[in-house]
Structure formats: C-alpha cells, structure tokens
Design a protein around this motif. Sequence first.
Motif, PDB file in Angstrom:
ATOM      1  N   ILE A  27       0.835  -1.208   0.000  1.00  0.00           N
ATOM      2  CA  ILE A  27       0.000   0.000   0.000  1.00  0.00           C
ATOM      3  C   ILE A  27       0.865   1.251   0.000  1.00  0.00           C
ATOM      4  O   ILE A  27       0.623   2.195  -0.769  1.00  0.00           O
ATOM      5  N   PHE A  28       1.906   1.280   0.842  1.00  0.00           N
ATOM      6  CA  PHE A  28       2.767   2.453   0.921  1.00  0.00           C
ATOM      7  C   PHE A  28       3.593   2.637  -0.349  1.00  0.00           C
ATOM      8  O   PHE A  28       3.948   3.767  -0.703  1.00  0.00           O
ATOM      9  N   ALA A  29       3.902   1.550  -1.046  1.00  0.00           N
ATOM     10  CA  ALA A  29       4.643   1.668  -2.306  1.00  0.00           C
ATOM     11  C   ALA A  29       3.789   2.304  -3.397  1.00  0.00           C
ATOM     12  O   ALA A  29       4.323   2.930  -4.329  1.00  0.00           O
ATOM     13  N   ILE A  30       2.475   2.161  -3.301  1.00  0.00           N
ATOM     14  CA  ILE A  30       1.573   2.705  -4.317  1.00  0.00           C
ATOM     15  C   ILE A  30       1.004   4.046  -3.891  1.00  0.00           C
ATOM     16  O   ILE A  30       1.026   5.027  -4.647  1.00  0.00           O
ATOM     17  N   TYR A  31       0.482   4.114  -2.683  1.00  0.00           N
ATOM     18  CA  TYR A  31      -0.063   5.358  -2.138  1.00  0.00           C
ATOM     19  C   TYR A  31       0.892   5.839  -1.048  1.00  0.00           C
ATOM     20  O   TYR A  31       0.725   5.526   0.122  1.00  0.00           O
ATOM     21  N   THR A  32       1.897   6.594  -1.477  1.00  0.00           N
ATOM     22  CA  THR A  32       3.013   6.919  -0.592  1.00  0.00           C
ATOM     23  C   THR A  32       2.741   8.190   0.199  1.00  0.00           C
ATOM     24  O   THR A  32       2.562   9.257  -0.390  1.00  0.00           O
ATOM     25  N   PRO A  33       2.712   8.102   1.528  1.00  0.00           N
ATOM     26  CA  PRO A  33       2.575   9.313   2.358  1.00  0.00           C
ATOM     27  C   PRO A  33       3.769  10.243   2.170  1.00  0.00           C
ATOM     28  O   PRO A  33       4.850   9.824   1.714  1.00  0.00           O
ATOM     29  N   HIS A  44      11.831   1.823  -4.730  1.00  0.00           N
ATOM     30  CA  HIS A  44      12.277   0.450  -4.955  1.00  0.00           C
ATOM     31  C   HIS A  44      11.092  -0.497  -5.139  1.00  0.00           C
ATOM     32  O   HIS A  44      11.174  -1.676  -4.787  1.00  0.00           O
ATOM     33  N   ALA A  45      10.015   0.011  -5.721  1.00  0.00           N
ATOM     34  CA  ALA A  45       8.825  -0.815  -5.918  1.00  0.00           C
ATOM     35  C   ALA A  45       9.111  -2.019  -6.812  1.00  0.00           C
ATOM     36  O   ALA A  45       8.513  -3.086  -6.631  1.00  0.00           O
ATOM     37  N   CYS A  79       2.850  -5.155  -9.782  1.00  0.00           N
ATOM     38  CA  CYS A  79       3.088  -5.285 -11.223  1.00  0.00           C
ATOM     39  C   CYS A  79       2.159  -4.362 -12.007  1.00  0.00           C
ATOM     40  O   CYS A  79       2.579  -3.679 -12.943  1.00  0.00           O
ATOM     41  N   LEU A  80       0.887  -4.321 -11.624  1.00  0.00           N
ATOM     42  CA  LEU A  80      -0.070  -3.418 -12.274  1.00  0.00           C
ATOM     43  C   LEU A  80       0.292  -1.961 -12.040  1.00  0.00           C
ATOM     44  O   LEU A  80       0.161  -1.112 -12.930  1.00  0.00           O
ATOM     45  N   HIS A  81       0.771  -1.658 -10.831  1.00  0.00           N
ATOM     46  CA  HIS A  81       1.170  -0.291 -10.500  1.00  0.00           C
ATOM     47  C   HIS A  81       2.352   0.156 -11.350  1.00  0.00           C
ATOM     48  O   HIS A  81       2.431   1.326 -11.759  1.00  0.00           O
ATOM     49  N   LEU A  82       3.273  -0.749 -11.638  1.00  0.00           N
ATOM     50  CA  LEU A  82       4.500  -0.391 -12.351  1.00  0.00           C
ATOM     51  C   LEU A  82       4.314  -0.305 -13.859  1.00  0.00           C
ATOM     52  O   LEU A  82       5.203   0.178 -14.562  1.00  0.00           O
ATOM     53  N   ARG A  83       3.193  -0.753 -14.359  1.00  0.00           N
ATOM     54  CA  ARG A  83       2.974  -0.722 -15.806  1.00  0.00           C
ATOM     55  C   ARG A  83       2.591   0.690 -16.230  1.00  0.00           C
ATOM     56  O   ARG A  83       1.498   1.173 -15.965  1.00  0.00           O
TER      57      ARG A  83
END
Length: 319
Positions: A27-33, A44-45, A79-83
Amino acid sequence: MKNIINFFIGAKLYQYIIWGTLIIVTIFAIYTPEQIFLKRLANHAVQLMFGCLALGILFMALNDSKSMWVSLACCGVLCLHLRTREPFYPIQYGTFFKVAHVNIENSTNYEETIKAIIENNPDIISFQNLDPNWDYALKEYLSEKYPFEKTFISLDIYNPGIYSKYPFIEIDTFHYKNAPNIHGSIEIDNQEVHFVSSITTPPIDMNAYKEISQHLKVITNFINNINGPVIAVGDYNVVTYSSEMNKLRANANLKESRTTQTVIGESPIDHILYSEELECTDFISINESGNNKVGIMGTYQFNRKYDGKKEKSDPDKNQ
C-alpha cells in the motif's frame, strides 16, 4: 466475501505478521505518504515486487499456501502499479528520429562519453550539468556532425545544452527559480517537433520533493501551451511510477518511452516523454565501455493514427 474471511481465519501469529507487513508495504509503495523514508521505499517498488514473488515461491516450497497467495497477490498489485505503458514497441515505418539525453555527471571521461554518443547516432541530444571544459570538448568533437547547438553555461549547477543535426526553428529557456529549462523546435519531414529539456533538484528531503512537484507543474503548464508534437526530456529525479511522474504524464498528456524498470540498484530517474502525435519505437541506454550508463535514447516516428490536436489538461487537477 465469506471465502475471504475464511481465508484469514485460523492462521498462525507469524502468518498474520508476514501478511500485514506485505500488505502495508504494498500500500505504501503505491499510495506513498509524504514521508522521506516511505518515498525512498517507493523508489524500490520493482525490487519489492520481485521480493514478493520470491517469497511466494519460498512459501510454496514450505507448503504455506495462504502466505504464498498473499505474497503473489501483492506481487500482482505492484506489477499493475509499475505498468506505465504498453510492453511492446510499434513497428517502425517511414521517417524516424532519435532523441538522446546525457547527464555529464555520469561520465567517466570525455573520450568514452563522446564515443558512446557518436556510435548511437542520435539526431537531437540534450545535455545536463555541463561545465566550460565539457562545453569546449563537445563543440570540438560534435560540431561537424551536430552543427546546430545551444548551451547555457553559468556559475550554476545545471548548465544544460542542446545539440541537433537539424536547424532550430526556435530555441530559448524558461525557468523554475534558478533551474533553466531549454525549449525549442526543429523541422522533421515538414513537421515541427518541439522539445523541452529539464533537470530538477535532487530529492534529499521532503522540501526537495515539493520543489520537484512544483517544477514539474511549471513544465506541464508550458507543454500544455504547445500545439504539436512534443518531446520532454531530462533528469526529473523521480522514478517512472512515482506520483510526481504520474501527474506529469496525465496532466501534460505525455507517454513514457521506457517499457522496463531496473531490477537491481536504483530505478532510473532520467526520462524521455512524448506526446500522442508521436510513437516511440525503441528505447535504450547510452553506455560507455564497461557498461557505465551516461544517458538514454529513444527512437520516434509520427503517429499515423493521430488526426487531432493535443487535448490540454488542467495542471491543478489531482495536485
């Protein structure tokens, strides 16, 4: 819903700890505070994604199917986030041109860097962090092949430059505080192509991240006032899948040239983006001998499917 609840019931304490850690990190890798540690974690996702995959394989070997599925689910979400674009490049046809970006700070010596540039044969080259010695060397070795150039050398740290095989229709700068951004245009196949070359402040703390966001907003505003094909290039000092880059691509209606991410080490912070009037057919690193990366280069062609004007976006949206 009942199946999901049953999945989590009856697990052991160590499993809850592992699952919770994996889910929170994802969660923090995608929605980063807005915290510097979490910002650096999100950089480093890619490594986190492969870490989740490795854990999934490990749990499968240990016959812990529930932990395996949680690990693989987190891997899939990352994987979906990094595309950021389609994984394949379109077929090359007709007229194409190459755009390179080189940060001189990555160079080990003059000869190796200039040799790598000449061997890759770009049509337009964006340089960052030049100094008087590099300015002299580039003019000495590249002026015959790249007769059209403009550099901005001062006592500042950024010092950008542009070298081109094509004559400039226009060439100038706009600034975000003390950081110059070169903008200009050239004519290729009877069509005007615009370019914007920029470098942002290094992200040493949260104030620097805010400065990067504001700088990218200025770039967005400038690009949205251009009518025609645009290449935006530079060291933006944030990774491809960061919130800052997502906003830039969305609000300026640009596409990412890079299709893959770095698995080992830091993810790249140098970028070449392009507008929908263009297509990227190839993207590579420019390396000295010994595989030391000094820059990047993309190959572009005019998009035959495009028959309209670029839609302007609101840069204040999603800020």
